[in-house]
Design a protein around this motif. Sequence first.
Motif, PDB file in Angstrom:
ATOM      1  N   UNK A 104       0.865  -1.292  -0.193  1.00 20.26           N
ATOM      2  CA  UNK A 104      -0.076  -0.197  -0.083  1.00 20.26           C
ATOM      3  C   UNK A 104       0.751   1.232   0.072  1.00 20.26           C
ATOM      4  N   UNK A 105       2.083   0.997   0.592  1.00 18.80           N
ATOM      5  CA  UNK A 105       2.999   2.114   0.445  1.00 18.80           C
ATOM      6  C   UNK A 105       4.109   2.375  -0.758  1.00 18.80           C
ATOM      7  N   UNK A 106       3.579   1.497  -1.721  1.00 12.57           N
ATOM      8  CA  UNK A 106       4.287   1.600  -2.976  1.00 12.57           C
ATOM      9  C   UNK A 106       5.642   0.623  -2.987  1.00 12.57           C
ATOM     10  N   UNK A 107       5.767  -0.257  -2.158  1.00 12.77           N
ATOM     11  CA  UNK A 107       6.964  -1.277  -2.253  1.00 12.77           C
ATOM     12  C   UNK A 107       6.500  -2.151  -3.244  1.00 12.77           C
ATOM     13  N   UNK A 108       7.552  -2.519  -4.200  1.00 13.67           N
ATOM     14  CA  UNK A 108       7.109  -3.600  -5.152  1.00 13.67           C
ATOM     15  C   UNK A 108       6.703  -5.043  -4.578  1.00 13.67           C
ATOM     16  N   UNK A 109       6.242  -5.824  -5.220  1.00 11.68           N
ATOM     17  CA  UNK A 109       5.834  -7.225  -4.940  1.00 11.68           C
ATOM     18  C   UNK A 109       6.715  -7.957  -4.244  1.00 11.68           C
ATOM     19  N   UNK A 110       7.959  -8.337  -5.010  1.00  9.50           N
ATOM     20  CA  UNK A 110       8.916  -8.968  -4.346  1.00  9.50           C
ATOM     21  C   UNK A 110       9.614  -8.803  -3.496  1.00  9.50           C
ATOM     22  N   UNK A 111      10.236  -7.316  -3.370  1.00  7.04           N
ATOM     23  CA  UNK A 111      10.734  -6.963  -2.085  1.00  7.04           C
ATOM     24  C   UNK A 111       9.677  -6.969  -0.838  1.00  7.04           C
ATOM     25  N   UNK A 112       8.424  -6.605  -1.222  1.00 11.24           N
ATOM     26  CA  UNK A 112       7.563  -6.672  -0.011  1.00 11.24           C
ATOM     27  C   UNK A 112       7.272  -8.031   0.621  1.00 11.24           C
ATOM     28  N   UNK A 113       7.202  -8.954  -0.331  1.00 10.27           N
ATOM     29  CA  UNK A 113       7.034 -10.309   0.301  1.00 10.27           C
ATOM     30  C   UNK A 113       8.453 -10.826   1.114  1.00 10.27           C
ATOM     31  N   UNK A 114       9.448 -10.223   0.356  1.00 14.64           N
ATOM     32  CA  UNK A 114      10.815 -10.733   1.123  1.00 14.64           C
ATOM     33  C   UNK A 114      10.901 -10.065   2.706  1.00 14.64           C
ATOM     34  N   UNK A 115      10.158  -8.796   2.556  1.00 17.83           N
ATOM     35  CA  UNK A 115      10.472  -7.907   3.943  1.00 17.83           C
ATOM     36  C   UNK A 115       9.156  -8.806   4.788  1.00 17.83           C
ATOM     37  N   UNK A 116       8.296  -9.343   4.196  1.00 16.45           N
ATOM     38  CA  UNK A 116       7.217  -9.652   5.011  1.00 16.45           C
ATOM     39  C   UNK A 116       7.686 -11.185   5.703  1.00 16.45           C
ATOM     40  N   UNK A 117       8.505 -11.892   4.724  1.00 14.14           N
ATOM     41  CA  UNK A 117       9.051 -13.030   5.247  1.00 14.14           C
ATOM     42  C   UNK A 117       9.981 -12.790   6.577  1.00 14.14           C
ATOM     43  N   UNK A 118      10.751 -11.926   6.487  1.00 17.15           N
ATOM     44  CA  UNK A 118      11.901 -11.577   7.430  1.00 17.15           C
ATOM     45  C   UNK A 118      11.112 -11.023   8.615  1.00 17.15           C
ATOM     46  N   UNK A 119      10.010 -10.278   8.392  1.00 12.88           N
ATOM     47  CA  UNK A 119       9.095  -9.939   9.659  1.00 12.88           C
ATOM     48  C   UNK A 119       8.730 -11.059  10.169  1.00 12.88           C
ATOM     49  N   UNK A 120       7.981 -12.001   9.329  1.00  9.90           N
ATOM     50  CA  UNK A 120       7.309 -13.295  10.172  1.00  9.90           C
ATOM     51  C   UNK A 120       8.351 -13.902  10.762  1.00  9.90           C
TER      52      UNK A 120
END
Length: 350
Positions: A104-120
């Motif tokens: 929603x803040x404009x991060x591209x799909x790939x990097x967003x999913x990678x960051x999400x995996x790190x956060x999880x």
Amino acid sequence: MSLSAEIGVTVGGFELDLDLEVADGELLAVLGPNGSGKTTLLRALAGLVPLDEGHIVVDGVLLDDPGAGVFVPPEQRPIGVVFQQYLLFEHLSARDNVAFGLRARGVKKGPARAEAARRLASVGLADRGDARPAELSGGQAQRVALARALANDPRLLLLDEPLAALDVATRRQVRRDLRHQLGGFGGVRIVVTHDPVDAYALADRVAIVDGGSIVQSGTVAEITAHPRSRYVAELVGTNLIEGRLDRSVLVTLDGVEVAVVADFDGPAFAIVRPQSITLARVAADTSARNTFDGVVDDVDRIGDRVRVGIAGPLHLTAEITVGALDSLGLRPGDAVSASLKATDIEIYPA
Ligand SMILES: Nc1ncnc2c1ncn2[C@@H]1O[C@H](COP(=O)(O)OP(=O)(O)OP(=O)(O)O)[C@@H](O)[C@H]1O
């Protein structure tokens, strides 16, 4: 100060009017009864309800100030929110739920999913990224909601009743995990709860909200030692009497006189521990300076102790043993006489 706010909001006839100053790294619990305005406070901070009056400043940045015509929309605020029911998207995996805010803040799909995996992974859910919310336990869903709230590196983290959706058995474990996870966040943390156990377990400081304003704030120890309202006294399980002191007699707002030991005059609070109150069927001839006749209005057994509510000139709760209750044979509706010694009453200025 990292959060500095003066909140003036009216929603549907309800008025919220309070000031908050919270330092970086500090965890403030906002504690209050149902309908006291806790959720409205979080919604105002998050930008879901615009202020009518006042201002909100996070890390020196003005987010809302109707007088100055400033209103930063929710998605642009450096704020993460964990809502009461977590509000995870049922059709998205845990990973995509966490990635959602970044996208929603404009991060591209790939990097967003990678960051999400790190956060999880940082909340111990590295292997649950593909799971849908319905496949998660309550504690896991809460951790996904926390990972989502932290994904945008907020400066202010808001949690609304983070443990309310959990059953009693999971609560204790999740409370412990949450304390650990919140400990690693360096910004301002605000946890809204109506459960004092959560407030005490998680917070450095507690603000008590009632009727849309802060009625008391301080450390847990300060609030427990010196409650300043009936609500707080009930939370900490003690009796509070408010009145005016005149030469060691506390005269309540209803004109009841209580003998105390005090070295000042003027408006005062008194607390009486339930264990210090002696009960008798008829007014006993004791050395206690205060005896009040009343009627039993509640009998609540907790382990081998019983809390007895007494309606009378003062509303008091006494705590006695099960044996004492049996020998007195007290039931709701029975007449009872409550005695309290002046030396067992703690007095402090109102
Ligand atoms: N959008 C709204 N429209 C009308 N009234 C509202 C609205 N939002 C909140 N209120 C009222 O404002 C008061 C405060 O509600 P709020 O949800 O902030 O309390 P709370 O302390 O979070 O309560 P709870 O612990 O029950 O969640 C309530 O009386 C509620 O009915």
